[in-house]
Design an enzyme around this catalytic site. Structure first.
Site, PDB file in Angstrom:
ATOM      1  N   ASP A  65       0.858  -1.183   0.000  1.00 37.69           N
ATOM      2  CA  ASP A  65       0.000   0.000   0.000  1.00 37.69           C
ATOM      3  C   ASP A  65       0.894   1.232   0.000  1.00 37.69           C
ATOM      4  OD1 ASP A  65      -1.985   1.891   0.361  1.00 37.69           O
ATOM      5  OD2 ASP A  65      -2.189   1.488   2.508  1.00 37.69           O
ATOM      6  N   ASP A 116      -3.151   2.669  -5.892  1.00 39.44           N
ATOM      7  CA  ASP A 116      -1.996   2.675  -4.980  1.00 39.44           C
ATOM      8  C   ASP A 116      -1.884   1.414  -4.124  1.00 39.44           C
ATOM      9  OD1 ASP A 116      -4.135   3.207  -3.349  1.00 39.44           O
ATOM     10  OD2 ASP A 116      -3.146   4.789  -2.218  1.00 39.44           O
ATOM     11  N   GLU A 117      -2.469   0.323  -4.587  1.00 37.21           N
ATOM     12  CA  GLU A 117      -2.382  -0.932  -3.825  1.00 37.21           C
ATOM     13  C   GLU A 117      -2.196  -2.126  -4.762  1.00 37.21           C
ATOM     14  OE1 GLU A 117      -5.810  -1.346  -1.309  1.00 37.21           O
ATOM     15  OE2 GLU A 117      -5.524   0.634  -0.431  1.00 37.21           O
TER      16      GLU A 117
HETATM   17 MG   LIG Z   1      -2.397   4.130   0.205  1.00 35.30          MG
END
Ligand SMILES: [Mg+2]
Length: 423
Positions: free
Chosen positions: A14, A109-110
């Protein structure tokens, strides 16, 4: 301490304050400063990301900018650039891929990865995470200001939970046997999949902490959830990776190749609006909310332009249309009136099931009743359209030739669901 050290199976990565970190990586003058990324240049907007320096002042995604400036007068607001974020997303993906194949791109974003061999041991996992972190820091196209929290576990759910144990720059291994001890201070809604409504339902059922939740039998969770989802949640909590069902959707979207008369940009806008309405109807029928919209436009003799916007989960057409308008305005400076739009694609990402929604932004504001009314309005429109035929009720202006581009039969790359013929 653990009786059985079950092998690790998944890694979850993450990125920390992703949009703000990209801005700080790109502009050295922003490093070490409280930065908020904003979608438009106005005080009447909210932060779509906050740097860790800004977070220290209590500013987070969703904080209104006038409020953020009150909390931190030195706050630097930066206009977000989703093409940059998309570029960094791709570069990060490439960097991770040098060390381990990506199993799933979970969001902008993961990422999640499946472990193999030595990576399944605690030492092997830590080595892997260090290599990825070093790789990102030393990559000339990325850099040390792009930081991430990496979690490992026997399933994706707990690996993701592990990334929330330590931010920024975390590296945590979390097995289900340790979950209760390590998250004792968390409220239930910090667990992925427990939104505001589910949190309330759990509290009403007398479940107020993770310890209690963890020790309930699966059929009790099924009862509280009111569906098999509860039982699935029990298995996730206890470290099992469940096969994804078809119902676990990644995206809802529509695209359309425009008939020649719709290709001038002002006409193309009408098509974009119609596609967004369709996507919204589809989202509601499937029982999801979306947290991100992606718009891409292919020009007749030119490049493909695209833009993303992230927002707090919504499903009403009014808000979706507003986000579309933001994206459209962002792309239009690059389209001159003589250019022609050949194809438009709209997709909704970051889908959350409606029974698991995290409407945290609405918790402290008066926006909740308004949002509910907007949703009710959208649902009412859906029902009318289903009953009386497509386009009985629409928002705004629908061109008379709408049937030429909003028909389900035209230009879709997948097999449409039956209900869609009425949307
Ligand atoms: Mg994040």
């Amino acid at each position: 301490m653990l009786r059985s050290m079950s092998p690790l199976r998944y890694m979850y990565l993450d990125l920390n304050s992703f949009f703000a970190s990209v801005e700080q990586q790109r502009a050295p003058s922003l490093r070490g400063c409280p930065v908020a990324v904003i979608p438009t240049e106005t005080e009447a907007t909210c932060a779509i990301a906050a740097s860790y320096e800004a977070k220290a002042y209590g500013i987070k995604t969703g904080t209104m900018i006038y409020e953020a400036r009150r909390l931190c007068p030195d706050l630097i607001c930066v206009l977000g650039n989703h093409e940059h974020y998309r570029d960094y997303h791709d570069r990060i993906k490439d960097e991770i891929d040098r060390h381990i194949p990506i199993f799933r791109t979970e969001s902008i974003d993961e990422f999640s990865c499946q472990l193999q061999g030595r990576e399944c041991t605690d030492d092997g996992a830590r080595d892997l995470a260090q290599r990825i972190k070093r790789g990102i820091a030393n990559n000339p196209d990325l850099g040390e200001h792009i930081r991430c929290s990496i979690g490992f576990s026997t399933n994706r759910f707990l690996a993701k939970t592990a990334t929330n144990l330590h931010k920024p720059d975390g590296l945590e291994i979390l097995r289900h046997e340790e979950l209760v001890a390590r998250t004792r201070h968390w409220t239930l809604d910090k667990l992925t999949g427990i939104g505001r409504n589910m949190h309330r339902r759990l509290l009403r059922a007398g479940v107020g902490d993770i310890d209690t939740l963890y020790h309930l039998p699966p059929r009790r969770l099924r009862h509280i959830w009111g569906s098999v989802e509860g039982e699935r949640f029990w298995h996730k909590l206890h470290g099992e990776e469940l096969p994804s069902f078809e119902t676990e959707r990644r995206t809802v979207g529509h695209s359309h190749v425009l008939a020649p008369e719709f290709r001038p940009p002002d006409q193309a806008w009408l098509v974009a609006e119609r596609l967004t309405l369709k996507a919204g109807t589809r989202l509601r029928r499937l029982g999801y909310l979306a947290g991100m919209m992606h718009l891409s436009i292919r020009l007749e003799h030119g490049p493909k332009l695209s833009a993303d916007i992230k927002f707090s989960a919504v499903r009403d057409s009014l808000m979706l249309n507003r986000h579309l308008s933001t994206l459209w305005q962002r792309l239009m400076p690059r389209v001159t009136p003589d250019m022609r739009v050949k194809k438009i694609s709209i997709s909704l990402w970051h889908l959350t099931r409606e029974d698991q929604v995290q409407m945290d932004m609405f918790d402290r504001s008066t926006a909740a009743p308004v949002a509910r009314r907007r949703e009710e309005l959208s649902t009412a429109m859906d029902n009318l359209n289903r009953r009386f035929g497509r386009d009985t009720v629409v928002m705004g202006y629908l061109p008379s030739r709408s049937h030429q581009f909003s028909g389900t039969k035209i230009a879709f790359t997948r097999i449409p669901d039956k209900e869609e013929f009425y949307e």
